[in-house]
Design an enzyme around this catalytic site. Structure first.
Site, mmCIF file in Angstrom:
data_model
loop_
_atom_site.group_PDB
_atom_site.id
_atom_site.type_symbol
_atom_site.label_atom_id
_atom_site.label_comp_id
_atom_site.label_asym_id
_atom_site.label_seq_id
_atom_site.Cartn_x
_atom_site.Cartn_y
_atom_site.Cartn_z
ATOM 1 N N MET A 26 0.848 -1.202 0.000
ATOM 2 C CA MET A 26 0.000 0.000 0.000
ATOM 3 C C MET A 26 0.880 1.247 0.000
ATOM 4 O O MET A 26 0.406 2.353 0.305
ATOM 5 C CB MET A 26 -0.949 -0.013 1.200
ATOM 6 C CG MET A 26 -1.933 -1.182 1.127
ATOM 7 S SD MET A 26 -3.441 -0.936 2.059
ATOM 8 C CE MET A 26 -2.811 -0.716 3.699
ATOM 9 N N GLY A 32 11.238 -2.779 5.550
ATOM 10 C CA GLY A 32 10.571 -4.084 5.507
ATOM 11 C C GLY A 32 10.107 -4.409 4.096
ATOM 12 O O GLY A 32 10.295 -5.530 3.604
ATOM 13 N N HIS A 33 9.502 -3.411 3.431
ATOM 14 C CA HIS A 33 9.078 -3.623 2.036
ATOM 15 C C HIS A 33 10.300 -3.858 1.146
ATOM 16 O O HIS A 33 10.275 -4.724 0.262
ATOM 17 C CB HIS A 33 8.338 -2.395 1.498
ATOM 18 C CG HIS A 33 7.063 -2.069 2.204
ATOM 19 N ND1 HIS A 33 6.912 -0.962 2.997
ATOM 20 C CD2 HIS A 33 5.858 -2.698 2.204
ATOM 21 C CE1 HIS A 33 5.679 -0.906 3.462
ATOM 22 N NE2 HIS A 33 5.015 -1.953 3.003
ATOM 23 N N GLY A 144 4.929 -10.081 3.954
ATOM 24 C CA GLY A 144 5.705 -10.067 5.196
ATOM 25 C C GLY A 144 4.976 -10.776 6.331
ATOM 26 O O GLY A 144 3.750 -10.713 6.428
ATOM 27 N N LYS A 145 5.763 -11.407 7.198
ATOM 28 C CA LYS A 145 5.182 -12.102 8.353
ATOM 29 C C LYS A 145 4.763 -11.137 9.461
ATOM 30 O O LYS A 145 4.143 -11.550 10.434
ATOM 31 C CB LYS A 145 6.165 -13.139 8.898
ATOM 32 C CG LYS A 145 6.218 -14.384 8.028
ATOM 33 C CD LYS A 145 6.758 -15.591 8.769
ATOM 34 C CE LYS A 145 8.248 -15.576 8.848
ATOM 35 N NZ LYS A 145 8.811 -16.820 9.422
ATOM 36 N N ASP A 147 2.454 -9.098 9.148
ATOM 37 C CA ASP A 147 1.002 -9.308 9.067
ATOM 38 C C ASP A 147 0.770 -10.814 9.009
ATOM 39 O O ASP A 147 0.450 -11.364 7.952
ATOM 40 C CB ASP A 147 0.433 -8.603 7.837
ATOM 41 C CG ASP A 147 0.571 -7.104 7.941
ATOM 42 O OD1 ASP A 147 0.006 -6.521 8.876
ATOM 43 O OD2 ASP A 147 1.272 -6.505 7.099
ATOM 44 N N GLN A 150 -2.621 -12.184 7.889
ATOM 45 C CA GLN A 150 -2.792 -11.919 6.449
ATOM 46 C C GLN A 150 -2.052 -12.975 5.633
ATOM 47 O O GLN A 150 -2.585 -13.506 4.646
ATOM 48 C CB GLN A 150 -2.267 -10.524 6.109
ATOM 49 C CG GLN A 150 -2.172 -10.236 4.622
ATOM 50 C CD GLN A 150 -1.819 -8.794 4.333
ATOM 51 O OE1 GLN A 150 -2.669 -7.923 4.429
ATOM 52 N NE2 GLN A 150 -0.568 -8.515 3.970
ATOM 53 N N LEU A 181 9.048 -2.618 11.857
ATOM 54 C CA LEU A 181 8.806 -1.502 10.938
ATOM 55 C C LEU A 181 7.383 -1.592 10.393
ATOM 56 O O LEU A 181 6.893 -2.666 10.064
ATOM 57 C CB LEU A 181 9.816 -1.528 9.791
ATOM 58 C CG LEU A 181 11.286 -1.362 10.177
ATOM 59 C CD1 LEU A 181 12.133 -1.110 8.924
ATOM 60 C CD2 LEU A 181 11.505 -0.236 11.186
ATOM 61 N N ARG A 184 2.598 2.618 9.767
ATOM 62 C CA ARG A 184 1.835 3.333 10.799
ATOM 63 C C ARG A 184 2.729 3.867 11.915
ATOM 64 O O ARG A 184 2.272 4.681 12.723
ATOM 65 C CB ARG A 184 0.746 2.430 11.366
ATOM 66 C CG ARG A 184 -0.346 2.126 10.328
ATOM 67 C CD ARG A 184 -1.555 1.428 10.908
ATOM 68 N NE ARG A 184 -2.665 1.438 9.968
ATOM 69 C CZ ARG A 184 -2.981 0.411 9.152
ATOM 70 N NH1 ARG A 184 -2.274 -0.699 9.165
ATOM 71 N NH2 ARG A 184 -4.017 0.512 8.327
#
Ligand code: PAF
Length: 275
Positions: A26, A32-33, A144-145, A147, A150, A181, A184
């Site tokens: 998003m 992390g991304h 990613g873990k 989430d 998810q 990370l 938010r």
């Protein structure tokens, strides 16, 4: 890096791309991304990222409107991470008409933990990811873990629909003080940012206790919740679950994950650690 904002454009561009590895996001990208983008490179010929703030996965009153949109800065980071294509549609491109056909995850996946506090969230996530999969048609996708639920929901979706896509987990990337990370984290005040690592510290202590043989999970969870409250947090849940499907652990389960969500001021943080 080639940037496309239309479905037709990105489909045409990817026709001869070889093995496509996809990292949906998003935006408001952090390390992390970027770690996911670099990891993606090891799994195929062509790395495709997407940036789309998906209204369907936000509840009324959540942070959809204020979610940071930082496309220019994100593009620079993606170029530096050697990403080949970015798909960044606007809402009218992805949802030109109301999205009436949706992916509804089963209640035992979608109404526990995050789903209890964000009803409809995983339907929104699964629906947009299914749609993005249909557009990009990747052979592999990374999530990613951080989430964790998810990741579990999307893995189950791909398995049960027999989609020919390898779902690959990415490890959570943390700041030096342990805070996971997250886009938010930018909402936190300086004082809240200083307090925020406590969530991971509490989870680490729970991990140590379980590793030492503690199996009274409700007691561990209650202690953790109280500690958070004492320090000004409003916890939604702290839970020890089995890794496989995030259900309550059975006596013979050996692989666990401890997950938590809590609000610090107006910011809701989530984290988890595998045991
Ligand atoms: O994890 C996210 O950033 C989002 O939930 C995702 C997977 C991109 C779907 O909108």
């Amino acid at each position: 890096m080639r940037i496309h904002d239309t479905i037709a454009g990105v489909r045409a561009a990817l026709k001869t791309a070889g093995r496509i590895v996809f990292v949906p996001t998003m935006g408001n990208l952090h390390e992390g991304h970027i770690a996911l983008m670099r990891q993606a490179r090891q799994h195929g010929d062509c790395v495709v990222a997407s940036i789309f703030v998906n209204r369907l996965q936000f509840r009324p009153g959540e942070d959809f409107e204020k979610y940071p949109r930082t496309l220019d800065a994100d593009c620079k980071k993606l170029v530096a991470a050697d990403v080949d294509y970015l798909f960044a549609p606007d809402e009218t491109e992805l949802y030109p008409e109301p999205q009436r056909y949706v992916v509804e995850p089963p209640v035992e996946h979608a109404t526990i933990l995050e789903g209890e506090f964000r009803p409809g969230h995983f339907c929104g996530v699964a629906t947009v990811v299914m749609k993005l999969f249909g557009i990009i048609q990747p052979q592999a996708a990374l999530f990613g873990k951080k989430d964790y639920q998810q990741f579990m929901v999307l893995s189950a979706m791909v398995r049960e629909f027999a989609l020919p896509i390898d779902i690959i987990p990415g490890e959570t990337v943390r700041a030096a003080d342990g805070l996971a990370l997250s886009s938010r984290n930018g909402y936190l005040s300086a004082a809240e940012r200083a307090e925020a690592p406590r969530l991971q510290q509490i989870l680490s202590r729970m991990v140590a206790a379980v590793r030492a043989g503690q199996r009274d999970f409700p007691a561990l969870e209650a202690t953790a919740q109280t500690e958070l409250e004492v320090h000004g947090w409003a916890p939604d849940y702290v839970a020890v679950r089995r890794r496989l499907d995030l259900q309550f652990p059975a006596a013979d389960d050996t692989e666990f994950v401890v997950l938590a969500a809590a609000r610090l001021g107006t910011t809701r943080l989530i984290d988890n650690l595998e045991i």
